[in-house]
Design a protein around this motif. Structure first.
Motif, short mmCIF file in Angstrom:
data_model
loop_
_atom_site.label_atom_id
_atom_site.label_comp_id
_atom_site.label_asym_id
_atom_site.label_seq_id
_atom_site.Cartn_x
_atom_site.Cartn_y
_atom_site.Cartn_z
N ARG A 1 0.80 -1.24 0.00
CA ARG A 1 0.00 0.00 0.00
C ARG A 1 0.83 1.29 0.00
NH1 ARG A 1 -4.70 0.21 2.94
NH2 ARG A 1 -4.51 2.41 2.42
N VAL A 2 1.96 1.25 0.66
CA VAL A 2 2.65 2.51 0.97
C VAL A 2 3.97 2.68 0.22
CG1 VAL A 2 3.69 3.85 2.85
CG2 VAL A 2 1.58 2.56 3.25
N GLU A 3 4.76 1.64 0.20
CA GLU A 3 6.10 1.74 -0.37
C GLU A 3 6.01 2.01 -1.89
OE1 GLU A 3 9.01 1.66 1.08
OE2 GLU A 3 8.67 0.82 3.07
N PRO A 4 7.08 2.58 -2.44
CA PRO A 4 7.10 2.82 -3.89
C PRO A 4 6.84 1.54 -4.67
CG PRO A 4 8.97 3.89 -2.84
CD PRO A 4 8.30 3.08 -1.79
N ARG A 5 6.09 1.67 -5.75
CA ARG A 5 5.70 0.49 -6.55
C ARG A 5 6.40 0.54 -7.91
NH1 ARG A 5 -0.28 2.09 -4.85
NH2 ARG A 5 0.56 2.80 -2.86
N ASP A 6 7.64 0.89 -7.88
CA ASP A 6 8.39 1.07 -9.12
C ASP A 6 9.43 -0.02 -9.34
OD1 ASP A 6 10.57 3.69 -7.70
OD2 ASP A 6 10.11 1.64 -7.07
N GLY A 7 9.43 -1.04 -8.49
CA GLY A 7 10.40 -2.12 -8.66
C GLY A 7 11.61 -1.98 -7.77
N THR A 8 11.57 -1.04 -6.85
CA THR A 8 12.70 -0.89 -5.92
C THR A 8 12.40 -1.50 -4.56
OG1 THR A 8 11.88 1.28 -5.22
CG2 THR A 8 13.53 1.24 -6.99
N VAL A 9 11.20 -2.03 -4.37
CA VAL A 9 10.86 -2.62 -3.07
C VAL A 9 10.25 -3.99 -3.30
CG1 VAL A 9 9.57 -2.34 -0.94
CG2 VAL A 9 10.37 -0.32 -2.16
N ALA A 10 10.77 -4.97 -2.59
CA ALA A 10 10.24 -6.33 -2.63
C ALA A 10 9.94 -6.78 -1.22
CB ALA A 10 11.26 -7.28 -3.28
N ASN A 11 9.15 -7.81 -1.09
CA ASN A 11 8.80 -8.33 0.24
C ASN A 11 8.99 -9.83 0.25
OD1 ASN A 11 5.78 -9.19 1.91
ND2 ASN A 11 7.59 -8.41 2.95
N LEU A 12 9.62 -10.32 1.31
CA LEU A 12 9.71 -11.77 1.50
C LEU A 12 8.45 -12.19 2.26
CD1 LEU A 12 12.75 -13.88 2.20
CD2 LEU A 12 10.67 -14.33 3.49
N PHE A 13 7.62 -12.99 1.60
CA PHE A 13 6.28 -13.29 2.11
C PHE A 13 6.30 -14.56 2.94
CE2 PHE A 13 1.99 -12.03 1.99
CZ PHE A 13 1.17 -13.15 1.91
N ILE A 14 5.53 -14.53 4.02
CA ILE A 14 5.42 -15.72 4.88
C ILE A 14 4.30 -16.60 4.33
CG2 ILE A 14 4.90 -16.51 7.23
CD1 ILE A 14 7.59 -15.05 6.88
N GLU B 1 1.91 -3.22 -9.57
CA GLU B 1 2.02 -2.02 -10.42
C GLU B 1 3.42 -1.82 -10.98
OE1 GLU B 1 0.21 1.42 -8.47
OE2 GLU B 1 -0.97 -0.01 -7.30
N VAL B 2 4.32 -2.71 -10.67
CA VAL B 2 5.68 -2.57 -11.20
C VAL B 2 5.64 -2.85 -12.70
CG1 VAL B 2 8.02 -3.54 -11.13
CG2 VAL B 2 6.73 -3.24 -9.01
N PRO B 3 6.29 -2.00 -13.49
CA PRO B 3 6.32 -2.22 -14.94
C PRO B 3 6.85 -3.61 -15.30
CG PRO B 3 7.22 -0.07 -14.41
CD PRO B 3 6.98 -0.77 -13.11
N GLU B 4 6.28 -4.17 -16.35
CA GLU B 4 6.55 -5.57 -16.69
C GLU B 4 8.03 -5.83 -16.94
OE1 GLU B 4 4.20 -7.07 -19.89
OE2 GLU B 4 5.25 -8.99 -19.88
N GLU B 5 8.69 -4.90 -17.63
CA GLU B 5 10.09 -5.16 -17.96
C GLU B 5 10.94 -5.25 -16.69
OE1 GLU B 5 8.37 -2.54 -18.89
OE2 GLU B 5 9.43 -0.68 -18.45
N ARG B 6 10.56 -4.49 -15.68
CA ARG B 6 11.34 -4.57 -14.43
C ARG B 6 11.03 -5.85 -13.69
NH1 ARG B 6 10.23 1.65 -12.56
NH2 ARG B 6 10.91 2.57 -14.53
N VAL B 7 9.76 -6.28 -13.75
CA VAL B 7 9.41 -7.55 -13.13
C VAL B 7 10.21 -8.68 -13.76
CG1 VAL B 7 7.56 -9.22 -12.73
CG2 VAL B 7 7.09 -6.79 -12.51
N LEU B 8 10.29 -8.67 -15.07
CA LEU B 8 11.04 -9.72 -15.78
C LEU B 8 12.51 -9.68 -15.39
CD1 LEU B 8 9.41 -9.45 -19.32
CD2 LEU B 8 9.12 -11.30 -17.65
N ALA B 9 13.05 -8.48 -15.29
CA ALA B 9 14.46 -8.34 -14.91
C ALA B 9 14.68 -8.87 -13.49
CB ALA B 9 14.88 -6.87 -15.00
#
Lengths: 349, 666
Positions: free
Chosen positions: A91-104, A285-293
Motif C-alpha cells: 500500500r505505501v512503499e514505492p511500486r516502481d520495482g525498488t521494493v520487494a517483500n519476503l512473504f510468509i 504495479e511494477v512495470p513488466e520489464e522490471r518484473v522480468l528483470a
C-alpha cells in the motif's frame, strides 16, 4: 529536476535517435533505472531469523544479476506475523520495482481461508519473483516414552504432551494436522515463545515432543537428536520433500499417513504451503520489464554455486521455484476447495 | 571432565585469543561495537546480522572474536550515552539515565563515567568468570526450570518493585501494575484475541519497548536539561579527577558491584527474561540494600549497580546459548547462527570436543572490555567534554538521536507516536513523583509472567503450584518482601533515626500539588477502568490476565484519588496559587520550546526524511531556540545531513525517504 531524471531523458533521446530496437531500448531503460538506485527487500521478521538470513544472503547476488547493478539492502519490519511488512509494501512503499517483500507462506492460507485479519494486500495480485527455500517440518518424540515411530504415536491412546509455539508457526500447523486431521491423541500445550523454548521444555521433560522446521533441529537442539546421549527421536517429516541430510534418511513423511481423500487434499495443500518458504514478490504495479528483470536476477542468484554453498553453511538448502510455479502454487493456496475448508481452518487458528 | 583438562584449556585458549590473527578481529569487533553501542539507532542485533556474512571466510575463533568483541562492548558504550545525554544507547542502558545523567547535569560527568566504566569492566570480568565457573554445572540447574518456575522468577523480579517505590509505595505499586497492564496490549498468544490494539495492526505485537524506554526516560531528561540550562552550574570538576573519583567509588562499593554483577549473570542465564531486566533488578537491589540513598537524584550507586549488571548479563546470556542453543536475546539468536555457519552445535560437545572455543569466549569478553575501557580512558577528556557543550547546541542533536534510536528498532514511524506519548507520560510522572522504574519493570516482566502462567496451567493444571521449584522460589520471594519489615522490627531505634532523616530530606523537597495528584490519578483510573471493562467482553483466556492485574490497579488508583481529595481539602493553598507554582516550575519558555521540537521532529522526519528533515530541524532549533549564529547553525545542520547520508548510503540503514519528498518525486 534531479540528475538521474535528466540522464534518463537524455538516454531515451539517444536511444530513439540512434534507432535502437524496442527490446534493447527496454533493457537500457531497466539498466538505467536501476543504476545508482537502491532495491530494498522488506522482511517481516527480526534479524537472525531464517527469512532475514536468506534475504541478506541473496541480496549481493541480486545486485550482481540485476541490470544496472543497484545496491540491494534488507530492511526489517517485524510485526503482526509479517502482515505489517506486506501491508506496507503493497500500500505505501514505492511500486516502481525498488521494493520487494519476503512473504510468509502461512499468510497465503490465511487469506485463502478468509482468516486474514487486517490484510491490506491481495496476494492473488502479487508479481512473484519466485521462491528460494522449502520448509520441511520435523517432529520429534522423547525416547523414554515408548513411542518409537510415527504409527505408534498416532495409534497410541495417550502418547503424551506435544508442545507448540502457536497459530502461525509451521510446527503448530503440522501438530494440529496430526491431532485434528489424522486423529492423534497428543495433548497440545501451545504458547512456547520459540523453538529454543521447545528444546528446553523437551529436554527437561515438561513436554514429550514437538514439531519444528527441520533446520531448527540442526542448530539449537541438535544434541537432542544426535549421538549417544540423544533423548529425542525424529519420527517424521512433513513437507514438499525430504531434505538431503543424513538425519532425514529413512524418516516417514507424515502426509503419507493420510488415508481419506479429504486428509490427502489437506496434506497436499499444506505441503504446497511449505514449498513456498522464502518467496519474494513485488507490487502488481511494477512495470513488466522490471518484473522480468527481477525474476531473471532472482533465478540467476538462486542458481549461483556460491550462494548455494553459503546457504549450506547456514544449513539451508536452496530449492528454487520459478515465478510461474510460485504463482501456480499461490493460486491453489488462495483457493482451497470448499470441502476441506472446515477441517483446514482450525489448523491455522 | 577433569579440572586439569579445563584449566589447561583456559591456558590454550588465552594464547589463541592473543595470537595476532585472532586478536586483530577482536579489535575490529570492539571498534564497531563501541560505535554501535554509543549511537542510539545503530541496533546491535541488526549490526550483528549485517556482520555475519563477513565471518564466512574466517576461522571459527576469528569469527567469534569479531562477533563477541562487538557484542561485549555495546553495553559499556550504551552506558556512556545514557550518562552523557540522558538517552539510552541501548534499551538495556535506560537505568543509568536515572542517576548517571543527573550527575552529568551536576557537572559530575567525569565521576559518573568513571563509575560506569569501572563497574562495567568489573561486571564483564565477573560475568566471564561466572561463565567459566558455571559451565560444568549450569545445565542441570537450568533443566530444573520449567514454565511454572519461570513464572515464579518473574514474580520474584516483580517483588523488587517494592524497593523501587521506596518513599512512595502506593504510587510505586500502582506504577508497576500499570506497566503490567500495558504488557497485555497486543494479540494474546493463547486465544488470538487482539487486546487494547485500538484497531491498529501496529499494536499486534504490543507496545515498542525501545520507544517506551526512550520516551519515558530520555524525553523528560531533555526537557529538564533545557529547563535548568540557565541555572548556575556547580563548579566544573577536572575531568580526569572526576573519573578517578568514579573509579574509587566503584571499588569503595565493591560488594555492591559484585552482587549486582551476580544479579546480571543470574538474569542472563534464565532463558527468556531478555536483556532489559538485569539493569532494573540490580537498580532495585541498590534501593533495597541501601535504603538511605535517594535514588534518582544523582547517587553514584545508581550508576554502579546497573552498570555492572548490564555487562555481566552477557556472560550469563552465553551460558544457555552454549549449553542449549537457547538465545535469550535477538543478538544471541544471531550469534547462534554463527555457531551453525562454523560447524559448531551448542550442547554438551561445547564442554568436551570444543572446550577450547568455549573457554576462549571467556577471554574474549574480558579482553574486549579491557580494550574498550582503555579506549575510553584515553579519550576521557573529549568524552567528558561533550557534557559541557552548550545545551542549546546539544538539544537538536539529542532529539535526532532519540528519533533514530526509536525508529531503528522496527523501522516503523508509528513508534514515533509511542515515543511522544510515553515522553509526555514520563514528563507527568517526573513532575508528580510517580516512579518510572516499577512501571518499566512491570512492562518488561508482564508478558513473560502471563505466558508462563498459562503454559503452567495448560501443562499441569492446578498442580503447578505444588512443584518444588515453585515453592522454593515463592519462599525466596516472601523473604525478600518481608525481610525489610522484619529488620525494621528488630532494629527499631536505628530505623527510627533513619526514618526521621528521610522525612527531613523529604521535607526539603517541594510538596506536590494534591490537585495535580488528583487529576493524574483520576486520569489513569479512567484508563484502567476502561481496560478492565473492555476485557470482560473477551473469552476467559484473553480476559483473565488484564482482569487480575486491572482490578488491584483500579483499587490502588482509587485509593490515590481519595487520598488526594483529602489532601486537597486540608491544603490551604488555592488552585490558582498551585497553578502559578506549577507553571513557574515546569512550564518555562525554554522547556515548552524543547517539547515543541520533540513533537515537531517526527513530523519533519515523516515529511522530509532523516537527512533533510533532520538538517532542517537542527537549523530551525539552533536559530530559533538556541539563537546561534547562522554560520554555526548551517555548519552543524550540514554535518547532521552528512551523518544521516553516510548512515543510509554507507551504513546500509534503511531510513525513511519522507512522504513529501516521495510525493514530489525526489
Amino acid at each position: 529536476m534531479s540528475w538521474r531524471s535528466a540522464r534518463r531523458i537524455l538516454e531515451a533521446f539517444c536511444v530513439a535517435a540512434l534507432g535502437l530496437s524496442g527490446t534493447e531500448a527496454l533493457a537500457q531503460d531497466v539498466a538505467s533505472f536501476y543504476s545508482g538506485n537502491t532495491v530494498k527487500i522488506v522482511v517481516g521478521g527480526s534479524p537472525g531469523a531464517t527469512p532475514d538470513t536468506f534475504s541478506r544472503m541473496i541480496a549481493p547476488y541480486l545486485s550482481k544479476n540485476l541490470p544496472g547493478n543497484p545496491n540491494v539492502i534488507v530492511e526489517n519490519k517485524p510485526g503482526a506475523g509479517s502482515v505489517l511488512a506486506s501491508n506496507l509494501v503493497y500500500r505505501v512503499e514505492p511500486r516502481d520495482g525498488t521494493v520487494a517483500n519476503l512473504f510468509i507462506e502461512a499468510n497465503l492460507m490465511l487469506q485463502g481461508l478468509g482468516l486474514g485479519k487486517n490484510f491490506e494486500f491481495d496476494a492473488a495480485k502479487f508479481n512473484w519473483l519466485g521462491s528460494g527455500l522449502t520448509n520441511t517440518v520435523a517432529c520429534a518424540w522423547r525416547r523414554d516414552k515408548g513411542v518409537n515411530d510415527l504409527n505408534a504415536l498416532l495409534a497410541s491412546a495417550d502418547p503424551g504432551v506435544i508442545g507448540s509455539i502457536g497459530a502461525g508457526s509451521s510446527g503448530h500447523t503440522v501438530t494440529k494436522f496430526m491431532v485434528d486431521v489424522l486423529g492423534g491423541h497428543m495433548r497440545i500445550v501451545e504458547g512456547y515463545t520459540g523453538n529454543a523454548r521447545l528444546v528446553l521444555a523437551a529436554e527437561s521433560g515438561e513436554i514429550d515432543g514437538y514439531c519444528a522446521p527441520f533446520t531448527s533441529f540442526l542448530s539449537g537442539g541438535r544434541y537432542l537428536i544426535e549421538g549417544e546421549s540423544s533423548i529425542l527421536r525424529l519420527i517424521g517429516l512433513f513437507g514438499a520433500g525430504r531434505p538431503a541430510h543424513p538425519l532425514a534418511e529413512g524418516l516417514p513423511m507424515i502426509q503419507d499417513a493420510a488415508v481419506t481423500d479429504e486428509q490427502k487434499q489437506i496434506a497436499e495443500l499444506l505441503g504446497k504451503s511449505l514449498a513456498l518458504s522464502a518467496s519474494i514478490w513485488v507490487s502488481p504495479e511494477v512495470p513488466e520489464e522490471r518484473v522480468l528483470a527481477l525474476r531473471d536476477a532472482f533465478a540467476a542468484a538462486l542458481a549461483n554455486p556460491e550462494l548455494i554453498a553459503e546457504a549450506a553453511r547456514h544449513d539451508l538448502i536452496i530449492t528454487p521455484s520459478s515465478a510461474e510455479n510460485t504463482s501456480r502454487i499461490a493460486h491453489d493456496l488462495l483457493n482451497p476447495p470448499d470441502a476441506v475448508k472446515p477441517q483446514l481452518t482450525p489448523l491455522f487458528e | 571432565m577433569s579440572e586439569y583438562f579445563v584449566l589447561s584449556s583456559f591456558g590454550h585458549s588465552l594464547m589463541a585469543v592473543l595470537s595476532f590473527k585472532v586478536f586483530i578481529f577482536l579489535l575490529y569487533g570492539v571498534g564497531i561495537g563501541f560505535v554501535v553501542g554509543l549511537l542510539p539507532g545503530l541496533g546491535t542485533a541488526a549490526t550483528l546480522a549485517i556482520m555475519i556474512p563477513f565471518t564466512f571466510g574466517m576461522e571459527p575463533l576469528q569469527a567469534f572474536a569479531f562477533l563477541i568483541g562487538m557484542l561485549s562492548v555495546t553495553a559499556t558504550a550504551g552506558d556512556l550515552t545514557s550518562v552523557l545525554f540522558g538517552v539510552p544507547g541501548e534499551a538495556t542502558s535506560a537505568a543509568l539515565v536515572m542517576d548517571g545523567f543527573k550527575l552529568t547535569k551536576n557537572n559530575e560527568a567525569g565521576r559518573a563515567i568513571g563509575a560506569a566504566l569501572a563497574s562495567s569492566l568489573l561486571g564483564a570480568i565477573i560475568g566471564a568468570a561466572a561463565l567459566a565457573l558455571a559451565i560444568p554445572f549450569v545445565r542441570p540447574l537450568v533443566l530444573l526450570l520449567g514454565s511454572a518456575e519461570f513464572f515464579m522468577l518473574t514474580i520474584l523480579g516483580l517483588s523488587f518493585v517494592v524497593s523501587l517505590s521506596r518513599g512512595n509505595q502506593l504510587k510505586g505499586i500502582a506504577s508497576a501494575l500499570m506497566g503490567l497492564m500495558l504488557a497485555s496490549v497486543g494479540i494474546d498468544p493463547q486465544s488470538g484475541v487482539a487486546r487494547f490494539t485500538l484497531g491498529q495492526i501496529y499494536l499486534w505485537d504490543g507496545v515498542s519497548l525501545i520507544g517506551l524506554a526512550i520516551g519515558l526516560f530520555a524525553i523528560p531528561e531533555i526537557i529538564d536539561m533545557v529547563r535548568h540550562s540557565a541555572a548556575p552550574k556547580p563548579e566544573r570538576i577536572d575531568s580526569f579527577a572526576g573519573v578517578v573519583q568514579g573509579v574509587r567509588d566503584t571499588f569503595r562499593n565493591r560488594w555492591l558491584t559484585i552482587r549486582c554483577s551476580l544479579i546480571g549473570v543470574v538474569v542472563g542465564v534464565i532463558p527468556g527474561l531478555g536483556g532489559s531486566v538485569a539493569q532494573w533488578i540490580s537498580y532495585a537491589h541498590v534501593s533495597h540494600s541501601m535504603p538511605h540513598l535517594k535514588l534518582g537524584t544523582g547517587v553514584i550507586e545508581g550508576v554502579i549497580g546497573p552498570g555492572a549488571a548490564n555487562n555481566s548479563k552477557e556472560g550469563g546470556n552465553l551460558l544457555p546459548l552454549i549449553m542449549f542453543g537457547l538465545p535469550s536475546t535477538v543478538s544471541m539468536a544471531i550469534l547462534l547462527s554463527a555457531f551453525t555457519i562454523h560447524g559448531l552445535a551448542p550442547g554438551p560437545n561445547m564442554l568436551t570436543k570444543h572446550i577450547d572455543i568455549t573457554t576462549s569466549f571467556v577471554w574474549m569478553m574480558v579482553i574486549s572490555n579491557v580494550i574498550c575501557v582503555a579506549i575510553c580512558f584515553v579519550l576521557i577528556r573529549p568524552i567528558v567534554g561533550i557534557s559541557y557543550i552548550r545545551v542549546s547546541l546539544l538539544v537538536p542533536l539529542v532529539i535526532l538521536l532519540v528519533m533514530l534510536g526509536t525508529y531503528a528498532e522496527k523501522n516503523f514511524e508509528f513508534d514515533f507516536i509511542v515515543l511522544v506519548l510515553f515522553g509526555l507520560m514520563g514528563l507527568v510522572m517526573t513532575a508528580y513523583d510517580w516512579p518510572r522504574p516499577p512501571f518499566i519493570l512491570g512492562f518488561v516482566l508482564g508478558g513473560i509472567a502471563e505466558n508462563n502462567l498459562f503454559l503452567s496451567i495448560s501443562r499441569y493444571g492446578s498442580d503447578w503450584i505444588s512443584q518444588p521449584g515453585v515453592l522454593i522460589i515463592g519462599g525466596i520471594t516472601l523473604v525478600i518482601l518481608f525481610l525489610p519489615t522484619f529488620r525494621r522490627l528488630m532494629h527499631r531505634k536505628r530505623f527510627a533515626a533513619e526514618a526521621i532523616e528521610m522525612a527531613e530530606m523529604a521535607g526539603d523537597a517541594p510538596l506536590h500539588s494534591p490537585r495535580s495528584d488528583f487529576i493524574v490519578a483520576l486520569g489513569w483510573l479512567a484508563v484502567a477502568g476502561w481496560m478492565v471493562v473492555s476485557a470482560q467482553s473477551w473469552d476467559l483466556r484473553a480476559s483473565l490476565y488484564p482482569t487480575v492485574i486491572g482490578l488491584p490497579l483500579v483499587v490502588f488508583l482509587t485509593a490515590l484519588v481519595v487520598l488526594s481529595v483529602v489532601r486537597v481539602i486540608r491544603t490551604p493553598e488555592s488552585t490558582s496559587e498551585q497553578l502559578r507554582r506549577f507553571v513557574a516550575e515546569h512550564c518555562t519558555g525554554a522547556a515548552l520550546g524543547a517539547l515543541g521540537w520533540v513533537i515537531a521532529a517526527p513530523v519533519m522526519i515523516h515529511l522530509l526524511g532523516f537527512m533533510i528533515g533532520g538538517a532542517m530541524l537542527t537549523l530551525a532549533c539552533l536559530l530559533i531556540s538556541g539563537r546561534e549564529r547562522i554560520v554555526a547553525a548551517v555548519a552543524i545542520s550540514a554535518a547532521v545531513f552528512a551523518f544521516f547520508y553516510c548512515l543510509q548510503h554507507y551504513g546500509g540503514l534503511p531510513l525513511p525517504r519522507g512522504t513529501l519528498l516521495t510525493y514530489i518525486g525526489v
